[in-house]
Design an enzyme around this catalytic site. Structure first.
Site, short mmCIF file in Angstrom:
data_model
loop_
_atom_site.label_atom_id
_atom_site.label_comp_id
_atom_site.label_asym_id
_atom_site.label_seq_id
_atom_site.Cartn_x
_atom_site.Cartn_y
_atom_site.Cartn_z
N GLY A 150 -41.11 17.36 52.37
CA GLY A 150 -41.49 16.03 52.80
C GLY A 150 -41.10 15.00 51.77
N GLN A 194 -41.21 7.05 47.40
CA GLN A 194 -40.63 8.00 46.43
C GLN A 194 -39.16 7.68 46.14
OE1 GLN A 194 -42.30 11.67 48.58
NE2 GLN A 194 -42.30 12.28 46.43
N CYS A 229 -45.22 18.10 44.46
CA CYS A 229 -44.66 16.81 44.91
C CYS A 229 -43.34 16.60 44.18
CB CYS A 229 -45.63 15.69 44.57
SG CYS A 229 -45.05 14.05 45.01
N HIS A 264 -50.38 14.70 52.71
CA HIS A 264 -49.76 14.39 51.42
C HIS A 264 -48.82 13.18 51.53
CE1 HIS A 264 -47.72 15.77 47.55
NE2 HIS A 264 -46.85 14.92 48.05
N HIS A 306 -48.97 8.99 50.10
CA HIS A 306 -47.96 8.24 49.35
C HIS A 306 -47.86 6.80 49.86
CE1 HIS A 306 -45.89 10.98 46.63
NE2 HIS A 306 -45.76 11.91 47.57
#
Ligand code: NI
Length: 163
Positions: A46, A51, A89, A131, A135
């Protein structure tokens, strides 16, 4: 398509709340293509737009390596049960920690055509949805970690997924 630089913990962009996507544009399509390429290149399951430094509510998830989910403006509408397990992550490379998440999650989102879709999953998919959506509100799994971060050991049998 291009592989984008993955931001790491400590980068302020990972702490910000992302904005909703109001219309699909060629630029956002390119971003999504790049996010997929970046996720696969990093062997992740993912990736969320912040990110790669973009504060938009977009995530890509692929827990099977076959068919990615592209979720725009996603929100969780139902959860049940509980699972406790290791989580990693791509923004916290080489580390993992135990996090408890719902074992079942249902989310609604828009797809690349800006049509509403529903996604539901259990186990890893449920974990990945939680998760990635965290973010979008500037949260990393380390805030929920039960116990210290551990180094990921790639030489044992257990496969680690990074999100
Ligand atoms: Ni992550």
């Amino acid at each position: 398509m291009a592989i984008r630089n993955i931001r790491e913990m400590g980068d302020e962009v990972l702490t910000k709340k992302c904005r909703e996507v109001t219309e699909m544009t060629p630029r956002i399509k390119e971003l999504i293509e790049d996010m997929l390429e970046t996720m696969y290149d990093a062997n992740g399951v993912g990736l969320a737009a912040p990110q790669v430094g973009i504060l938009k509510r977009i995530v890509v998830i692929d827990t099977t390596g076959e068919d990615p989910y592209i979720l725009i403006n996603p929100r969780i509408v139902e959860t049940s049960g509980e699972q406790t397990g290791n989580e990693g992550c791509l923004s916290v490379p080489g580390k993992c920690a135990v996090v408890t998440r719902p074992n079942y999650v249902k989310a609604v989102a828009l797809d690349v055509s800006m049509k509403e879709i529903e996604v539901e999953g259990t186990e890893l998919l449920a974990r990945a949805i939680c998760h990635e959506l965290d973010h979008l509100d500037g949260h990393l799994y380390v805030e929920k970690a039960e116990g210290p971060l551990q180094d990921v050991h790639y030489d044992d049998d257990e496969e680690e997924e990074e999100e």
